[in-house]
Design an enzyme around this catalytic site. Sequence first.
Site, PDB file in Angstrom:
ATOM      1  N   GLY A  18      69.600  53.655   6.790  1.00 53.73           N
ATOM      2  CA  GLY A  18      68.952  54.676   6.246  1.00 53.73           C
ATOM      3  C   GLY A  18      67.482  54.842   6.311  1.00 53.73           C
ATOM      4  N   HIS A  72      78.796  37.718  13.639  1.00 52.77           N
ATOM      5  CA  HIS A  72      79.772  38.605  14.085  1.00 52.77           C
ATOM      6  C   HIS A  72      79.211  39.121  15.325  1.00 52.77           C
ATOM      7  CE1 HIS A  72      81.947  38.698  10.100  1.00 52.77           C
ATOM      8  NE2 HIS A  72      82.674  37.878  11.076  1.00 52.77           N
ATOM      9  N   THR A 113      65.848  56.897   8.488  1.00 54.78           N
ATOM     10  CA  THR A 113      65.542  58.245   8.514  1.00 54.78           C
ATOM     11  C   THR A 113      65.709  58.761   7.356  1.00 54.78           C
ATOM     12  OG1 THR A 113      66.134  58.211  10.942  1.00 54.78           O
ATOM     13  CG2 THR A 113      65.893  60.460   9.774  1.00 54.78           C
ATOM     14  N   CYS A 149      76.428  41.180  11.120  1.00 54.89           N
ATOM     15  CA  CYS A 149      75.228  40.126  10.960  1.00 54.89           C
ATOM     16  C   CYS A 149      75.305  39.285  12.020  1.00 54.89           C
ATOM     17  CB  CYS A 149      76.087  39.151   9.616  1.00 54.89           C
ATOM     18  SG  CYS A 149      77.902  38.701  10.329  1.00 54.89           S
ATOM     19  N   GLU A 208      62.075  56.501  14.799  1.00 51.56           N
ATOM     20  CA  GLU A 208      62.321  55.802  16.007  1.00 51.56           C
ATOM     21  C   GLU A 208      61.411  55.378  16.615  1.00 51.56           C
ATOM     22  OE1 GLU A 208      65.498  55.654  16.602  1.00 51.56           O
ATOM     23  OE2 GLU A 208      66.358  57.339  15.407  1.00 51.56           O
TER      24      GLU A 208
END
Length: 197
Positions: A14, A190, A16, A187, A88
């Site tokens: 979130g 993973h 942006t 994470c 960005e």
Amino acid sequence: MAKLYFRYSAMDAGKTLDLLKVAYNYEDRGRKPLVLTSAIDKRAGLNKVKSRIGIDQDAYSLTDRDNIFEFVENYNSSNKIDCVLIDEIHFFTQEQVWQLAEIVDELNIPVICYGLRTNYLGQPFETAALLLAIADTLEEVKTICHCGKKASFNMMVQNGKAIKQGNPIVVDDDSLKEIDTKYVSVCRKHWKEGVYE
């Protein structure tokens, strides 16, 4: 006193959306934010930022050759601005990050940068590493892995397999869907295991 902020996270946290919220709050109070983004990211088209939930706003798309300090100084001379918001930031250069610091230090305009800390290879973006070193304020925007732990890595998945080599900058746009490629926030455990669901 103006500050240089770096708000970073994995993808889909979130960032942006937060930038758009900050821009709205400035405008709602009669202030003028200047929203900038990278011309590399064309998902919303040039001169626009758009969150994944569909909210968008006009912006100025800059290339890695643009001098951001000069752009902001010129813009500010005819349109007094109260804040610079950059989406960005990981697509910009280290030289441009120093230009942002100059905006804060010389023009006394706060600059809030939003971007990724690392690429899908698990390596820090050069601009993110520099911002982590020189920003006045660091803020992590959090999201979660499929397992429920905090996601701090971006995994590129192509044809159902985790990709751990290649070009470190691959823009997440519609062309990736054509080759069955997507990014997933995961994470560390993973990411190391290549497990994304």
